[in-house]
Motif scaffolding. Structure first.
Motif, PDB file in Angstrom:
ATOM      1  N   ALA A 261       1.379  -1.148  -0.115  1.00  0.00           N
ATOM      2  CA  ALA A 261      -0.162  -0.111   0.165  1.00  0.00           C
ATOM      3  C   ALA A 261       1.034   1.445   0.239  1.00  0.00           C
ATOM      4  CB  ALA A 261      -1.000  -0.277   1.400  1.00  0.00           C
ATOM      5  N   LYS A 262       1.948   1.410   0.745  1.00  0.00           N
ATOM      6  CA  LYS A 262       2.840   2.255   0.752  1.00  0.00           C
ATOM      7  C   LYS A 262       3.791   2.889  -0.502  1.00  0.00           C
ATOM      8  CE  LYS A 262       4.158   3.246   5.330  1.00  0.00           C
ATOM      9  NZ  LYS A 262       4.857   3.437   6.465  1.00  0.00           N
ATOM     10  N   GLU A 263       3.919   1.764  -0.979  1.00  0.00           N
ATOM     11  CA  GLU A 263       4.767   1.710  -2.713  1.00  0.00           C
ATOM     12  C   GLU A 263       3.429   2.295  -3.642  1.00  0.00           C
ATOM     13  OE1 GLU A 263       7.377   1.472  -3.307  1.00  0.00           O
ATOM     14  OE2 GLU A 263       7.867   1.052  -1.376  1.00  0.00           O
ATOM     15  N   THR A 264       2.208   1.753  -3.790  1.00  0.00           N
ATOM     16  CA  THR A 264       1.143   1.874  -4.820  1.00  0.00           C
ATOM     17  C   THR A 264       0.154   3.085  -4.173  1.00  0.00           C
ATOM     18  OG1 THR A 264      -0.191  -0.272  -3.783  1.00  0.00           O
ATOM     19  CG2 THR A 264       1.499  -0.588  -5.685  1.00  0.00           C
ATOM     20  N   GLY A 265      -0.042   2.904  -3.073  1.00  0.00           N
ATOM     21  CA  GLY A 265      -0.580   3.949  -2.848  1.00  0.00           C
ATOM     22  C   GLY A 265      -3.060   3.418  -2.592  1.00  0.00           C
TER      23      GLY A 265
ATOM     24  N   LYS B   9       7.881  10.389  -6.465  1.00  0.00           N
ATOM     25  CA  LYS B   9       6.732   9.194  -6.180  1.00  0.00           C
ATOM     26  C   LYS B   9       6.284   8.618  -7.482  1.00  0.00           C
ATOM     27  CE  LYS B   9       4.614   6.124  -4.184  1.00  0.00           C
ATOM     28  NZ  LYS B   9       5.229   5.076  -3.046  1.00  0.00           N
ATOM     29  N   TYR B  11       4.135   5.350  -9.431  1.00  0.00           N
ATOM     30  CA  TYR B  11       3.378   4.524  -9.170  1.00  0.00           C
ATOM     31  C   TYR B  11       3.850   3.350 -10.521  1.00  0.00           C
ATOM     32  CZ  TYR B  11       0.437   7.239  -6.656  1.00  0.00           C
ATOM     33  OH  TYR B  11       0.671   7.988  -5.605  1.00  0.00           O
ATOM     34  N   LEU B  64       2.454   6.954   2.244  1.00  0.00           N
ATOM     35  CA  LEU B  64       2.818   5.964   1.068  1.00  0.00           C
ATOM     36  C   LEU B  64       4.196   6.648   1.616  1.00  0.00           C
ATOM     37  CD1 LEU B  64       1.435   7.934  -2.528  1.00  0.00           C
ATOM     38  CD2 LEU B  64       1.255   5.297  -1.293  1.00  0.00           C
ATOM     39  N   SER B  65       5.157   5.570   0.799  1.00  0.00           N
ATOM     40  CA  SER B  65       6.985   5.543   0.779  1.00  0.00           C
ATOM     41  C   SER B  65       6.695   6.434  -0.692  1.00  0.00           C
ATOM     42  CB  SER B  65       7.485   5.126   1.918  1.00  0.00           C
ATOM     43  OG  SER B  65       6.947   3.565   1.105  1.00  0.00           O
TER      44      SER B  65
END
Lengths: 270, 327, 269
Positions: A261-265, B9, B11, B64-65
């Motif tokens: 979740a932290k990576e992809t939101g 960030k 994705y 989020l990281s």
């Protein structure tokens, strides 16, 4: 201490959120009773006399007791599938994100949820079962002193199973579909309606996937057949093994889900 | 102090292509943003849709990281110490989601309060104080599904303050609210910064709100900081047009001629309209032209019926920036 | 009415194409397949084919597997059809399109028939799949009275449609689909001769089975499909079905009208 607080929070919330209407008891009491009665009559077309092949595994006169204990176990496990079903709601409404915003122990949240839903979902049917045991089994044929232990085994197994389900449902889009496929095989193969011992080998293999199989073996052994705990060490060891595996999987999935979740939101893991 | 350094960030989005084929696509939502928030300060984060505002806020709030770069909050790293920092920050998003509709306002707060480790009397006291702060006393025992939009939003604010965060991130907190309720929320936010020394980050579509509240504003576009300054400075650097509208008695041609001449030497542009009330002048300039043309009117001894100055707003600045970007 | 029918049909066809309700579809098929499969396993592996002596007399057949499989087949079919029709209006309510629908002067009959006809595409597919799988597990096709079967199914479908209207009325009243529909389906599983003849049940609850179209539908279907009986043999069942239509259809229609108004007042008033 903090995780007890978190677990308590989730239990209180589950109660407030899921048991807001009396209608819900329809599904928690009336449905299992109906299922139990239906499966009792569904076996009627078969030969249930002393010459029946089933007589080798249990006394057909005890069919009612067999089904009662079977459905008691089933309702514990099934009610947690039903409550886990609702957890995807947390993801859709965004409250799951807010929970992850807090420092609460994730494991406490997951098990609090299972425990909170369990007690409320099963007490009515449990009372029904105990009453029926008195009526059908009579005072003598039930080992009443073993009942508390049986319930402890049932509750602990169900909460660990429920915690695992919660994680799966929280982070998966298609979990409900998976359980559409798996729910009825569990009802059949876990030995709720028929003794697992009567299955052919491949049927037994399927049965041993479900922790419920061993839970039922223990409950029936303790309460109906009057076996001592030491006689049931083998199913107990299997049960502990499967539950440990589920517990481990729960932790791994939780960590993976938060990391993902932290990576992809995105709160969906698979 | 909260400090974000060169955060990005990226994705990876999987695009479905037919039944089994999936194409991976990289989306760069944030491409290197530096940002600071001091305690007691309200900082605005502006940008058009898709600029990376929400992603930035989620990174700051540890949800989020960042793909690269660092975020530190009072010296703690937001990725390493995420669990610890969750006590220090909170986020409030606009809209009607993120609440349990079947629970009452009070039950919602009690639930989230416990997740922040509050318990017993402390929890009760905190919940009651927050309900009072957002003026939901009368509705505290009603299920949230019966709340109006504004009430839900106020409950969100209360939830966001449960852990007494040092830094608070507000994502469109006044979205869709009635004017009086929005005003009330603004005053709560102001108090949080000024009286309780919290650092606040605010995004909003209502630029007047940002202009009114924020000490500094970051304008981001396509994942990078385009401009960072006080609202007043942003307006001054971006908006080059000052407009003054004056109504005087009807002008004769010589006077008009005189004015136009002065205007061209001073680089003002003037347009005239004759109305029943007299002549309306519309003056546009790259500086504040009031003084210049008050002088002209004075030398001709003309009475002024009406004088209107259009001060440029943050909104004009943003519109101007958007125009420049698309040009 | 024809225009409404067409509009509804086309809209639902598009919805189905874009977002196929796979989970419902497979869920229904699995329901039927599991009933079949588990009956087969129980019959062959656990009981070794030994039946209760009264079964033949109660079921009018000694063929247990055909009995259960045809029960499963019609049960699945009923659940599917009841869901499609009864959930129509409440789905509009949930998606927020009910107001727009009620604003139009469209015919409600056309709307429901459009819904049913489109849903019928899915229903038939489910039916055929469960039927074929049933064939593998012992459903016999050798004696089928084709015309009889078609007539029985037609009357059965109409009676289910009428029942679905009543069910839909209850759903709107309770503002619930999950609890209402599943309670009915579980009761049907018990009292409609799906997996065992109703005669095993205590006499006091036989009447619940009698007011369900499924009971008479399965009775008649088993006669014409498994035993190849003529239509005159199943006359009683058909008369029951027609009688239920005559009762459920007007009640359902009136309930739907009342509930639409009720829902509007509750939600938009």
């Amino acid at each position: 201490m903090n995780w007890i607080n978190g677990m308590w929070a989730e239990m209180v919330k589950s109660h407030q959120h899921n048991f807001h209407s009396k209608m819900i008891y329809l599904s928690l009491f009336f449905w299992p009773v109906l299922l139990f009665i239906t499966s009792y009559f569904a076996l009627k077309p078969f030969d249930l006399g002393s010459t029946s092949p089933i007589a080798e595994f249990f006394d057909p006169d005890d069919l009612m007791l067999f089904l009662l204990t079977g459905y008691l176990g089933y309702i514990f496990f099934w009610s947690l599938v039903q409550s886990a079903w609702q957890t995807s709601y947390e993801r859709q409404t965004g409250t799951l994100e807010l929970i992850f915003l807090t420092p609460v122990s994730r494991l406490a949240f997951v098990y609090g949820r299972a425990a909170g839903n369990l007690f409320e979902a099963v007490w009515l049917f449990s009372v029904f079962t105990v009453l029926m045991l008195v009526i059908v089994g009579g005072m003598q044929s039930i080992v009443w002193s073993a009942l508390p232990l049986a319930f402890v085994i049932l509750i602990v197994s169900a909460v660990i199973w429920g915690g695992f389900l919660n994680v799966v449902f929280l982070f998966s889009r298609d979990a409900s579909f998976l359980f559409t496929i798996l729910e009825e095989p569990m009802e059949f193969f876990a030995g709720i309606r028929l003794p697992v011992a009567a299955f052919p080998v491949w049927g037994k293999v399927i049965a041993y996937i479900f922790p419920l199989t061993f839970v039922l073996e223990m409950i029936r052994g303790l309460v109906v057949e009057g076996k001592s705990f030491t006689e049931l060490l083998s199913p107990f060891a299997w049960l502990v093994g499967i539950l440990s595996l589920l517990f481990l999987l729960t932790i791994i999935l939780l960590n993976k889900a938060e990391k993902n979740a932290k990576e992809t939101g995105n709160m969906v893991l698979f | 102090m909260l400090e974000a350094k060169a955060i990005t960030k990226t994705y990876t989005v999987k695009q479905k292509q037919g039944w089994f084929k999936r194409e991976k696509q990289q989306v760069h939502a944030v491409k290197g943003i530096d940002l600071t928030i001091e305690p007691g300060e309200i900082v605005g984060l502006l940008g058009l849709n898709g600029a990376g505002k929400t992603t930035t806020i989620k990174m700051l709030s540890t949800l989020l990281s960042p793909s690269s770069g660092t975020i530190t909050i009072d010296g703690h790293d937001a990725v390493q110490d995420a669990r610890y920092l969750k006590q220090m920050v909170n986020m409030i998003a606009g809209g009607e989601r993120m609440l349990y509709f079947r629970l009452t306002g009070k039950e919602n707060l009690a639930f989230f309060g416990r997740l922040y480790g509050l318990n017993g009397k402390e929890l009760t006291a905190r919940v009651n104080a927050l309900i009072k702060l957002v003026e939901l006393e009368d509705a505290q025992d009603l299920p949230v599904e019966r709340y109006s939009k504004g009430m839900k939003q106020r409950l969100q604010i209360a939830r966001g303050l449960l852990n007494q965060p040092h830094y608070l991130f507000l994502d469109e907190p006044t979205l869709g609210l009635d004017a009086p309720i929005a005003k009330q929320l603004r005053s709560i936010v102001k108090d949080l910064a000024m009286e309780q020394n919290k650092g606040v980050l605010l995004t909003s579509h209502y630029l007047e709100e940002v202009e009114e509240l924020c000490d500094r504003v970051y304008i981001i576009d396509k994942g990078t900081v385009m401009m960072h300054d006080t609202p007043a400075n942003i307006i001054n650097t971006v908006v080059l047009d000052y407009r003054v509208i004056v109504t005087t008695a009807h002008l004769n041609e010589t006077f008009k001629h005189d004015i136009i001449k002065t205007a061209s030497t001073k680089q003002l542009s003037i347009e005239f309209y004759d109305t029943g009330d007299g002549t309306v002048w519309e003056v546009t300039a790259s500086f504040d032209p009031t003084q210049v043309f008050l002088d002209i009117i004075m030398t001709h001894h003309q009475p002024i019926f009406k004088l209107e100055m259009k001060m440029p707003k943050l909104e004009d600045a943003i519109l101007q920036l958007a125009k420049e970007r698309s040009a | 009415m024809w225009l409404t029918f067409r509009a509804t049909f086309i809209r639902n066809l598009i919805t189905m194409k874009r977002a196929y309700p796979w989970s419902f579809f497979i869920g229904h098929i699995l329901n039927g397949v599991y009933l079949t499969l588990f009956a087969y396993l129980t019959y062959h592996y656990v009981f070794d084919g030994s039946l209760d002596s009264r079964f033949q007399q109660y079921a009018d057949t000694g063929n247990y597997l055909s009995y259960v499989i045809s029960g499963a087949l019609l049960y699945t079919f009923s659940v599917s059809l009841l869901m499609i029709v009864s959930r129509a209006i409440i789905s509009e309510l949930r998606e927020g399109t009910l107001e727009a629908l009620l604003l139009t002067p469209s015919s409600r009959k056309g709307y429901f028939l459009g819904y049913l006809s489109q849903g019928f595409m899915r229903l038939s597919l489910e039916f055929v799949i469960v039927l074929i799988i049933g064939g593998f597990f012992g459903l016999t096709f050798s004696n089928v009275n084709i015309i009889g079967t078609l007539v029985v199914l037609l009357v059965f479908i109409v009676s289910l449609f009428a029942q679905a209207l009543v069910l839909g009325g209850f759903m709107l009243y309770f503002r619930d689909t999950y609890l209402t529909q599943n309670t009915l389906f579980m009761v049907m599983g018990l009292v409609c001769s799906v997996t065992f003849p109703i005669e095993y049940l205590p006499n006091q609850i036989h009447w619940i089975g009698q007011i369900m179209p499924l009971t008479h539908g399965t009775d008649a279907f088993r006669q014409v499909f498994i035993e190849g009986a003529s239509l005159s043999t199943v006359g009683t069942s058909l008369i029951w079905l027609l009688g239920l239509i005559a009762i459920y259809f007007p009640i359902g229609t009136i309930m739907m009208q009342k509930m639409e108004r009720h829902v509007l007042e509750k939600h938009f008033g």
